[in-house]
Design a protein around this motif. Structure first.
Motif, PDB file in Angstrom:
ATOM      1  N   GLU A  74      -6.157  -2.669   4.238  1.00 44.60           N
ATOM      2  CA  GLU A  74      -5.175  -1.881   4.972  1.00 44.60           C
ATOM      3  C   GLU A  74      -5.869  -1.241   6.168  1.00 44.60           C
ATOM      4  O   GLU A  74      -7.038  -0.817   6.058  1.00 44.60           O
ATOM      5  N   THR A 134       4.783   6.180   4.690  1.00 48.30           N
ATOM      6  CA  THR A 134       4.125   6.991   5.699  1.00 48.30           C
ATOM      7  C   THR A 134       4.122   8.442   5.246  1.00 48.30           C
ATOM      8  O   THR A 134       4.877   8.845   4.365  1.00 48.30           O
ATOM      9  N   THR A 151      -7.540   3.321  -5.372  1.00 51.88           N
ATOM     10  CA  THR A 151      -7.201   4.361  -4.403  1.00 51.88           C
ATOM     11  C   THR A 151      -8.456   4.774  -3.646  1.00 51.88           C
ATOM     12  O   THR A 151      -9.534   4.903  -4.238  1.00 51.88           O
ATOM     13  N   SER A 195       0.418   5.939   9.111  1.00 50.33           N
ATOM     14  CA  SER A 195       1.280   4.798   8.827  1.00 50.33           C
ATOM     15  C   SER A 195       0.513   3.519   9.065  1.00 50.33           C
ATOM     16  O   SER A 195      -0.684   3.537   9.343  1.00 50.33           O
ATOM     17  N   ALA A 196       1.213   2.411   8.967  1.00 49.72           N
ATOM     18  CA  ALA A 196       0.571   1.107   9.089  1.00 49.72           C
ATOM     19  C   ALA A 196       0.887   0.423  10.407  1.00 49.72           C
ATOM     20  O   ALA A 196       0.548  -0.732  10.592  1.00 49.72           O
ATOM     21  N   TYR A 198       0.714   5.691   0.362  1.00 50.00           N
ATOM     22  CA  TYR A 198      -0.083   6.804   0.871  1.00 50.00           C
ATOM     23  C   TYR A 198       0.254   8.089   0.141  1.00 50.00           C
ATOM     24  O   TYR A 198       1.413   8.334  -0.229  1.00 50.00           O
ATOM     25  N   LYS A 252       5.420  -0.223   3.340  1.00 54.65           N
ATOM     26  CA  LYS A 252       4.287   0.691   3.415  1.00 54.65           C
ATOM     27  C   LYS A 252       4.817   2.085   3.718  1.00 54.65           C
ATOM     28  O   LYS A 252       5.543   2.284   4.689  1.00 54.65           O
ATOM     29  N   PHE A 296       0.846  -1.192   0.000  1.00 59.63           N
ATOM     30  CA  PHE A 296       0.000   0.000   0.000  1.00 59.63           C
ATOM     31  C   PHE A 296       0.882   1.242   0.000  1.00 59.63           C
ATOM     32  O   PHE A 296       1.967   1.262   0.592  1.00 59.63           O
ATOM     33  N   VAL A 338      -5.484   1.929   8.102  1.00 59.69           N
ATOM     34  CA  VAL A 338      -4.832   3.235   8.085  1.00 59.69           C
ATOM     35  C   VAL A 338      -4.855   3.786   9.514  1.00 59.69           C
ATOM     36  O   VAL A 338      -5.916   3.908  10.129  1.00 59.69           O
ATOM     37  N   THR A 382      -4.978   9.828   1.049  1.00 60.26           N
ATOM     38  CA  THR A 382      -5.326   8.785   0.082  1.00 60.26           C
ATOM     39  C   THR A 382      -4.435   7.578   0.311  1.00 60.26           C
ATOM     40  O   THR A 382      -3.262   7.710   0.663  1.00 60.26           O
ATOM     41  N   VAL A 383      -5.008   6.398   0.130  1.00 59.59           N
ATOM     42  CA  VAL A 383      -4.250   5.158   0.244  1.00 59.59           C
ATOM     43  C   VAL A 383      -4.536   4.323  -0.999  1.00 59.59           C
ATOM     44  O   VAL A 383      -5.676   4.250  -1.462  1.00 59.59           O
ATOM     45  N   THR A 384      -3.490   3.734  -1.541  1.00 63.24           N
ATOM     46  CA  THR A 384      -3.597   2.986  -2.790  1.00 63.24           C
ATOM     47  C   THR A 384      -3.033   1.589  -2.621  1.00 63.24           C
ATOM     48  O   THR A 384      -1.983   1.397  -2.001  1.00 63.24           O
TER      49      THR A 384
END
Length: 775
Positions: free
Chosen positions: A692, A770, A725, A757-758, A664, A768, A662, A694, A681-683
């Motif tokens: 994911e 951040t 996304t 972050s994750a 961000y 991932k 993923f 978030v 946004t997260v893709t």
């Protein structure tokens, strides 16, 4: 209705078991029905993952759906109970919102998270499902447990927990106050312990904090806690004084002396006669209890939208599908070096004591069915490609005179010459309550070795799962029952003060050696380890450390030596310090005990049909970490939890890997009337669908008190297809960044750095990205 009751009738309503009042049309009523992760203690019901497993999903919508199913099944047991059983109470004692400060706590399985925001948000979601969406009638009336600062089972009714004011207002209180303010909670249950010198059942915060947040909230005592005020705590001289003090403090319902209300009635009658309470005090409590009953539609069944619920909803297909979804969502992939998972075309050996079992805990319903990991893998890979080895020693029991223990067809036992019954021997390690290891012995032809109430031994127990576990044994010069502390005598009764029989174990098969052979013969080994929720880590029993039981650690190392292509599956109610495994085992998957669908969820995750999206709800500390003392509740000063711990954890809070990746976009945070709004946004940048979680963290910079290194302020679980996304807008409530200073709770102040972050530890968020911003 309250004004039509006599004083005697009102006093009788203060006990958990309220009698009927036929002249007013009032039926008998009792508080209390368990629904922690499904309807419990009622019989057959859908069993969802343990609460800590639900916490690992970080999924509000899922928890609401699970609670709706649990409450619907409680309603079925209310309106359409099996013949010969009493209708269930619609007052449910769930969820548990104590933050998981200490992973050694015996009841770790019952909480959601070590973080107050995550705990409060998931509790609101679960209570929303329990309450239901009807504007007037509640599907069930949830009670939060256990107020306040309850994280120790050892001497839980007498321990006095010192909680600094700042910890109280920033860490302990929000998990209760936020669900109350959300309007989805009917009651709160005080904890057994004392806080800052005052028993929780007479603590002024019952009124000053809980009733201030929700004036009509019912305070329902824990079992036998009102009597403890005199007996074990010795805080009052007489029960009349203690009960009067509890009533004035705010306790409405008294779970005391089992179903017998007579002592409670006698104590309140005396307290009223002595002027220790007034009739107005009684009226206030009974009024709240009647309002709770009214909220579930009891007094106007024609308007109750849930009154038609029937038993065909119990463990129905829709609920079974939801159990499968919940179990899959709770899977947490801790380690996956070199793409060891998902499994490719391979033969597997399923090894370990939990590969062929699905275990319940104390607050589970009766499983409608159970799919084991071994069975699920056989179903998917074919029986010829899956072998199994429990990995435990097989033993016989032999007395000092050479006679062996023999089992009759009915499970009774005797001593006789010649080879006796064969038992699977399992070492479950130690606990605070029992510093020497406890063991189970399962007769291969029968059940577990158990000692009845009279001490007589048999092999008739299906599993060790009673409140008093009579299937646990210590090896102290002879076999000794853990529950009674008595040695086995020559008559095969656990009634001896000394080990005169000399009953000992005689190994007939080497479990780890057989497991290693099975591992060598397969392409991949899957070692399934963990705990039994009724042993060494449960209500009344705290763990004394974080290590795996020694026999399980030895088994794992033997298998890895035989076949380095090993996957470790941990099925446990709490974290383990698995440092060696984290360095030597390519892939590690953790799940809480996940209920009826556990095997399917694990198998699908191992094979890639389920992309793991769960994240750790608490820090997993390493073996070398010196944890504060269990009674040290100074989270800030002592460095508890990810917020204040300064060491490097084995696996950080919020950690969990995926089979995809993923990315961000930039994080923006703007002020709103009551907090902030984060946007990001997260893709899904990989090639398979995935979930994911978030996580938005904040680091304050100019507080006049020690600030947390990072604090979770928002989170959202999102499902994304490859290349998809999602634009997320995450509200950040102001309370989560309020701090206690100079005798009051202060609003957010100074610049704050926000990070998305994750996991709480950015450096651990493998693959991932951040994003950070300061406002």
């Amino acid at each position: 209705m309250l004004e039509k009751l006599t004083v005697a009738e009102k006093i009788a309503m203060l006990h958990q078991s309220q009698p009927a009042v036929p002249r007013l049309g009032l039926a008998a009523f009792h508080t209390g029905c368990e629904a922690l992760h499904g309807a419990a203690w009622l019989g057959r019901a859908t069993v969802f993952p343990q609460a800590v497993g639900l916490g690992a999903t970080w999924d509000r919508a899922l928890l609401t759906a699970v609670a709706e199913a649990a409450a619907t099944e409680v309603r079925a047991y209310r309106h359409d109970p099996p013949e010969g059983t009493e209708p269930a109470s619609l007052n449910v004692w769930s969820p548990v919102v104590n933050p998981l400060r200490d992973p050694r706590w015996g009841r770790n399985e019952e909480g959601y998270s070590e973080d107050p925001l995550a705990t409060a948000e998931l509790a609101i979601a679960y209570c929303t499902g329990l309450r239901g969406r009807h504007p007037d009638v509640w599907r069930t009336a949830p009670v939060l447990k256990h107020f306040l600062a309850y994280n120790v089972e050892t001497g839980r009714d007498v321990v006095d927990v010192t909680v600094p004011e700042r910890v109280l207002y920033e860490y302990e209180l929000p998990v209760f106050l936020e669900p109350l303010r959300a309007g989805v909670v009917a009651g709160v249950m005080p904890a057994y312990n004392l806080v800052n010198g005052v028993p929780n059942h007479v603590h002024p915060l019952l009124g000053r904090a809980l009733r201030a947040a929700r004036p009509g909230v019912v305070i329902c005592s824990d079992a036998q806690a009102p009597s403890n005020l005199v007996t074990s705590q010795r805080y009052f001289a007489t029960h009349a004084e203690s009960h009067a003090a509890a009533l004035r403090a705010g306790v409405d319902s008294y779970t005391d002396n089992g179903p017998d209300p007579a002592p409670t009635i006698e104590r309140f009658t005396e307290a009223l006669a002595r002027g220790l309470i007034t009739e107005a005090d009684i009226d206030a409590a009974v009024g709240r209890l009647l309002a709770l009953r009214a909220s579930t539609g009891e007094f106007d069944p024609a308007r109750d939208p849930y009154a038609g619920t029937r038993r065909d909803v119990i463990a129905c297909e829709a609920h079974n599908r939801l159990a499968a979804r919940a179990a899959r969502s709770a899977m947490v992939l801790l380690r996956n070096e070199g793409g060891a998972l998902p499994l490719r075309d391979a033969s597997v050996a399923v090894i370990g004591p939990l590969g062929g079992r699905v275990l319940r805990d104390w607050y589970s319903g009766t499983l409608p069915y159970a799919v084991t990991i071994e069975a699920a893998l056989r179903d998917r890979l074919g029986p010829d490609r899956v072998t199994a080895a429990e990995g435990v020693d097989l033993v016989r029991l032999v007395a000092a005179d050479g006679r062996h223990v023999h089992a009759a067809p009915d499970g009774s036992l005797s001593l006789a010459e010649g080879p006796g019954a064969v038992f699977a021997h399992q070492d479950w390690g130690t606990s605070v309550q029992c510093p020497s290891p406890v063991h189970t012995l399962r007769c291969l032809d029968h059940g577990y070795l158990t000692a009845g109430d009279d001490g007589v031994l048999s092999v008739t127990a299906a599993t060790p799962d009673g409140w008093t576990v009579r299937e646990l044994w210590r090896l102290e010069h002879s076999l000794r029952n853990d529950a009674s502390g008595r040695y086995v005598s020559a008559s095969l009764i656990a009634d001896a003060d000394a080990p005169d029989l000399g009953l000992r174990l005689e190994r007939v098969a080497d479990g780890p050696a057989e497991a290693a052979a099975a591992a060598r013969a397969a392409d991949r080994a899957i070692v399934v380890l963990g705990n039994d929720p009724h042993i060494n880590g449960r209500e009344t029993v705290d763990r004394d450390g974080l290590a795996l039981p020694a026999d399980q650690e030895r088994l794992l190392r033997a298998v890895v030596a035989a076949n380095p292509d090993t996957v470790l599956v941990l099925v446990s109610s709490y974290p383990y310090a698995i440092d060696w495994a984290a360095a030597h085992v390519p892939a590690i998957l953790w799940t809480a005990h996940a209920g009826q669908e556990q095997g399917n969820a694990v198998a699908d995750t191992l094979l890639g049909a389920n992309n793991p999206g769960g994240r750790l709800p608490q820090t997993w500390y390493g073996a070398g970490t010196e944890l504060p003392a269990p009674l040290d509740h100074d989270v800030i000063g002592s460095g508890w939890t990810y917020q204040y711990h300064r060491g490097t954890p084995l696996f950080p809070f919020g950690h969990g890997l995926s089979y995809t990746t993923f990315g961000y976009g930039p994080l923006t945070v703007c002020r709103e009337d009551d907090g902030w709004l984060a946007a990001v946004t997260v893709t899904n940048t990989g090639d398979v669908p995935g979930d994911e979680v978030v996580q938005v963290y904040a680091t304050p910079h100019d507080w006049p008190v020690r600030a947390p290194a990072r604090r979770l302020v928002a989170f959202e679980r999102v499902t994304l297809e490859p290349g998809e996304t999602s634009e997320l807008r995450l509200p950040i409530p102001s309370w989560v960044l309020s701090y206690w200073h100079e005798g009051r709770l202060n609003g957010p102040a100074g610049p704050v750095t926000f990070t998305v972050s994750a996991s709480e530890s950015t450096s651990k968020a493998t693959s991932k990205s951040t994003s950070t911003t300061t406002v």
